[in-house]
Design an enzyme around this catalytic site. Structure first.
Site, short mmCIF file in Angstrom:
data_model
loop_
_atom_site.label_atom_id
_atom_site.label_comp_id
_atom_site.label_asym_id
_atom_site.label_seq_id
_atom_site.Cartn_x
_atom_site.Cartn_y
_atom_site.Cartn_z
N CYS A 454 0.83 -1.21 0.00
CA CYS A 454 0.00 0.00 0.00
C CYS A 454 0.86 1.26 0.00
CB CYS A 454 -0.94 0.00 1.20
SG CYS A 454 -0.11 -0.25 2.78
N HIS A 826 -1.06 0.93 7.58
CA HIS A 826 -1.61 0.94 6.22
C HIS A 826 -1.52 2.36 5.66
CE1 HIS A 826 -4.10 -0.17 2.84
NE2 HIS A 826 -5.00 0.75 3.15
#
Length: 995
Positions: A454, A826
């Site tokens: 990510c 994330h």
């Protein structure tokens, strides 16, 4: 005597009168009498019991039978013979078409009087055969319950040997056909009681003959796994499973999941129907069996079954939390379904619209069950927030709903996620990552997460949304010698033209991978961005040029032309320059060094530093929308109220740095040709931007991006161990160090240094401070005399020395890090496509734009990029994300320079290239590759649609679960104490629950 009794019963006398007369007849029946008279009375009482049209008549018949069974046993045994019973069971009793429903009750009543008779064994043998035959005929729940009651009271009548196993199997099939046709609460409760009696008989048989359990379960699985078009098996089958000993669970599940003769479709049908059993209010351990089978399927890697069943059933399971009577089991199943479904956010996101309403309902219920369930649900929700971060717009209503409930700590969350995952090997689920049926409604394309990538996805999307950079990359010529830039061009082209909802950046990842990065581990997106830009810059710098030169303006001088043509694409787009000056505090000698940069790393000021005290930084909210006019010359700068004056440095008396400012939400003003030397102005923000601007402002004691930039640019004292070696003094001296921006980049990248090394824990910790992000930034750039001439093109230039110029930057991307460590968490990003909001030239008619046109210029849509998912968003979401989610903090910011004096040449060149070429034209090979992939994707979609239709058609059809959530729980018309909140079910609500 029988004639007298019949006449009394059939008479029209009042019941109390008849009762007295009947009592006399019954008392007389206790006396000795001949056999013929006994038979007559037994026949009459049998007739009254089996065909009596009133309960009173049947009661009299029952009473007479009991008297003759007690006082005339020989005559009763002779009357209650095998032949008579066989006739009752096979032919029934009463007129044709009106056969009695009380035959089984009659037999049960009579059996107690013949248990010790010589004919008892014959009767038992007959009944063993007849009850099996009756069960095979699929009697109604009521008749089946009567058989069960008979056999429970007289176990001698239960079939034996092979017939016993067949009886168990047929009894299960019989239960599978049970349906409650009434919606009245009384009838529903009666139905549940009937089912309980039947399943209780099975339990009795299994206890005495354990060898019948596994074959019975096999029959049960055959029923629920059947894919033939037929009536859906009844949820009453759940009552069977509750009596299976839990110690058999492991073996049963292993046998099922390892049986190659069971197809995936059959298994999916079976588990789907089992999940429907959470609606059954009388079942015990149903949730344990459902979870065990789900775990068993995960153990043999039947992930496709688990995914299909979870996505199709999880909303229905969730809806059952409304009902206390099934809440505990439903919550257990829901917890496992969500905590195990870790490869994708799909299952959790299906529940998001329903969570606030359920939470409100549970709070209103105010019971121990509701309170406990709320706490468990909140824990589950926070686990999902942790696992699937990056959806602030979707999660905000849910977070608001559970904000008063306890929040689990991170260790607890990791424990729950760790112990419930289907598999510890992420690559085993790679092919099952979210399947998106079509492109996002935004028209944008997502990027597939290749295993903690990510950090790369968010950076690529931010670069892609930098439209000037994207167009330049897409316009590169074919046959170049820059492999990494070529791969980026291909990736951008697919993001621009692919029909897929998301594409895989695998090829670009392998080419741009920093060699020190650990595969599969989370990385620092800022570190990756710096490495990527440096690689692209070095490739072009070493002669592997693929960038098509921008068309230079005819007004460019040879020096300026040489200056721009010698720059790489990375330098043109992201490159800026900074002058570092060090002044010796003893001799006042100044040494300076100019450095290039592609991003500014902004440290956080120490907590004891007063951002609004000793350093004269103007709070963001006090600036607000205003007219901004860069000064015409250095003299104007000296009188500016925003200037933070420094002690003059030797040899540089006119250097007066400016503070960074923010403008909140503003409309772009109209500007004359930047080459003309006229002032740049920004009009005051009108509604509704003013309101948003106020929301975007941080509290006075909070920090903002301008605060961090001002701290970065503020003088630093070099003393003690940090003393400066002055060449003039030839010794270590106290000094002052200051940085000044001398060239503003086209795209300004700011990295907020949130990660610092903690020597106590030997780990990098994260600074979670909320930083206010301005949508427009005003940056001071030090302009030298010759540069001033270049930028103003020799017209109306009044500046004769160095001075600061204000350069405006518009926010275009924000990369957010969710988590508390750089090694985990994330990344996702907010982006918008900034273009020139101020025209390069006046409209031909010389009239300025209208206010509405200005709004359209400024009102640029924000998008939220989270791996494969792309959604519409807003600057309000960007501003508030950390307020709602404290671990989600802005990390890397992209700003785009507005056209102004300093940037006029590059903006003119970009605008001219855009006018000449329009949309970037891709070379033939690239266009063909995209076209082929789009055709392939359509073929894949057709195949997937066919396969999915086959899967879905095999799933059991169940009632409309959403009726549970949509039901108005405040409706006072529901009567009694059986509302969902009280644990029962009102007239209709209970029926909706069970069936």
């Amino acid at each position: 005597m029988d004639k007298i009794l019949e006449a009394v019963v059939m008479s029209s006398y009042p019941n109390n009168v008849k009762q007295g007369l009947v009592r006399r007849v019954i008392e007389a029946s206790k006396q000795p009498m001949d056999s013929e008279q006994c038979w007559s009375m037994l026949e009459l009482s049998t007739k009254l019991y089996l065909t009596g049209d009133t309960k009173y008549k049947r009661e009299i018949g029952k009473e007479v039978l009991e008297v003759y069974g007690h006082y005339h046993p020989e005559e009763f045994e002779e009357f209650f013979n095998v032949r008579f019973l066989l006739s009752l069971l096979q032919e029934g009793y009463g007129p044709l078409g009106k056969r009695s429903h009380y035959v089984l009750d009659y037999i049960q009543l009579g059996l107690q009087f013949v248990l010790e008779s010589p004919s008892a064994n014959s009767i038992f043998s007959l009944l063993r055969i007849e009850v099996l035959r009756k069960i095979c005929e699929r009697p109604s729940p009521k008749q089946c319950a009567k058989i069960s009651k008979l056999l429970t009271q007289h176990p001698q009548c239960i079939p034996t040997g092979k017939h016993q196993l067949l009886f168990c199997q047929q009894l299960i099939r019989c239960i599978g056909h049970f349906q409650c046709v009434s919606e009245e609460e009384e009838q529903i409760m009666e139905f549940l009681e009937q089912v309980n009696k039947v399943s209780g008989l099975l339990q009795r048989i299994w206890r005495t003959q354990t060898s019948t359990i596994l074959p019975s379960l096999k029959e049960l699985f055959t029923i629920i796994s059947s894919t033939e078009e037929q009536e859906v098996p009844s949820n009453a089958l759940a009552s069977v499973v509750q009596f299976v000993p839990l110690e058999l669970m492991g073996g049963v599940i292993r046998n099922l999941t390892n049986d190659d003769s069971i197809t995936d479709v059959q298994m999916m049908m079976a588990i789907g129907r089992m999940i429907d059993w959470v609606s059954w209010p009388l079942g015990k351990n149903i949730d344990k069996w459902i979870i065990a089978l789900l775990k068993g399927l995960a153990a043999v890697k039947k992930f496709s079954i688990l995914i299909e069943v979870t996505l199709s059933k999880i909303e229905k399971v969730f809806s059952k939390l409304l009902y206390p009577i099934v809440r505990e089991g439903a919550l257990s199943v829901l917890q496992y379904m969500l905590l195990s479904f870790q490869h994708s956010h799909e299952a959790f996101h299906l529940l998001l619209p329903h969570i606030p309403r359920l939470v409100a309902s549970l709070k209103k219920e105010d019971s121990n069950s509701a309170t406990s369930s709320l706490e468990q649900l909140a824990e589950l929700i926070h686990c999902m927030f942790f696992r699937f971060s990056g959806f602030p717009d979707l999660y905000e209503p849910v977070l608001e709903a559970v904000k008063t409930l306890p929040i689990p700590n991170e260790d607890r969350i990791k424990h729950l996620l760790g112990q419930n995952a289907w598999t510890s090997q992420k690559n085993e689920l790679a092919c099952f990552y979210p399947r998106l049926a079509s492109k996002s409604e935004t028209g944008k394309i997502g990027l597939i997460n290749l295993g903690n990538t990510c950090y790369m996805n968010s950076i690529i999307q931010s670069l892609f949304m930098a439209s000037d950079f994207r167009h330049s990359v897409l316009n590169l010529t074919e046959g170049n010698s820059q492999p990494l830039m070529t791969k980026l061009q291909w990736l951008f082209a697919f993001l621009e033209h692919s029909q897929r909802p998301a594409i895989s950046p695998e090829s670009f990842l392998s080419a741009s991978w920093p060699p020190w990065f650990t595969p599969g581990a989370q990385q620092d997106c800022s570190e990756y961005l710096k490495y990527l830009l440096d690689r692209l810059h070095e490739e072009e710098k070493t002669g592997k040029r693929i960038y098509q030169k921008l068309k230079e303006s005819s007004l460019m001088s040879q020096a300026v032309e040489h200056h721009y043509l010698n720059k790489t694409l990375i330098e043109k787009m992201f490159g800026g320059k900074m002058m570092t000056k060090i002044r010796c505090l003893k001799c006042l000698n100044v040494s300076s060094r100019e450095e290039a940069f592609t991003d500014l790393s902004l440290a956080f000021p120490p907590s004891d530093r007063n951002m609004h005290g000793s350093t004269p930084i103007l709070p963001v909210e006090e600036i607000g929308p205003q007219f901004i006019e860069p000064p015409e010359n250095a003299g104007q700068l000296a009188g500016s109220p925003w200037i933070r004056r420094k002690v003059p440095m030797a040899g540089d008396p006119a250097t007066l740095p400016m503070l960074v400012e923010t403008l909140g939400f503003q409309e772009p003003g109209n500007t004359a040709n930047p080459l003309s030397g006229n002032d740049i102005s920004v009009d005051t923000a009108k509604d509704p931007f003013l309101a948003f601007g106020e929301q975007a402002c941080a509290p006075k004691d909070s920090r903002s991006v301008p605060d961090l930039i001002n701290y970065f640019l503020s003088p630093e004292r070099l003393t003690a161990e940090n003393k400066y070696h002055c060449e003039k003094c030839a010794s270590l001296q106290d000094a002052e160090k200051v940085a000044e921006l001398t060239e503003g980049p086209h795209y300004l990248i700011l990295t907020l240094l949130r990660f610092s090394f903690d020597p106590r824990t030997m780990k990098r910790k994260k600074i979670l401070d909320n930083i206010s992000i301005p949508v427009v930034l005003k940056l001071p750039i030090l302009v030298a005399p010759e540069e001033t001439e270049v930028c103003w093109c020799g017209k109306d230039s009044a500046a004769t020395g160095s001075g600061f110029m204000s350069v405006l930057y518009d926010l275009c991307s924000v990369v957010v890090h969710s988590g508390i460590s750089s090694e985990s968490g994330h990344y996702y990003c907010y982006s918008r496509e900034c273009t020139d909001t101020v025209p390069h030239k006046q409209p031909r008619d010389g009239m300025p734009k209208s206010a509405s046109d200005k709004q359209l210029d400024f009102e640029i849509q924000w998008y939220l990029f989270n791996d494969t998912r792309v959604s519409f968003s807003s600057f309000e979401s960007v501003s508030n994300v950390t307020s709602f989610f404290p671990k989600d903090t802005a990390y890397v910011l992209f700003y785009r320079q507005r056209p102004g004096r300093q940037s006029c040449l590059l903006h003119e060149a970009l605008a001219e290239a855009g006018r000449l070429h329009g949309e970037p034209s891709l070379h033939k090979d690239l266009m063909e590759a995209i076209s082929k992939d789009n055709i392939l994707y359509l073929q894949e979609q057709e195949k997937e649609a066919r396969n999915r239709a086959a899967y879905i058609s095999s799933l059991p059809k169940s009632p409309l679960w959403w009726k549970d959530l949509d039901r108005d729980k405040d409706d006072d018309s529901s009567s009694g104490g059986c509302s969902p909140a009280s644990g029962g079910g009102g007239s209709g609500s209970f029926h909706g629950l069970v069936f």
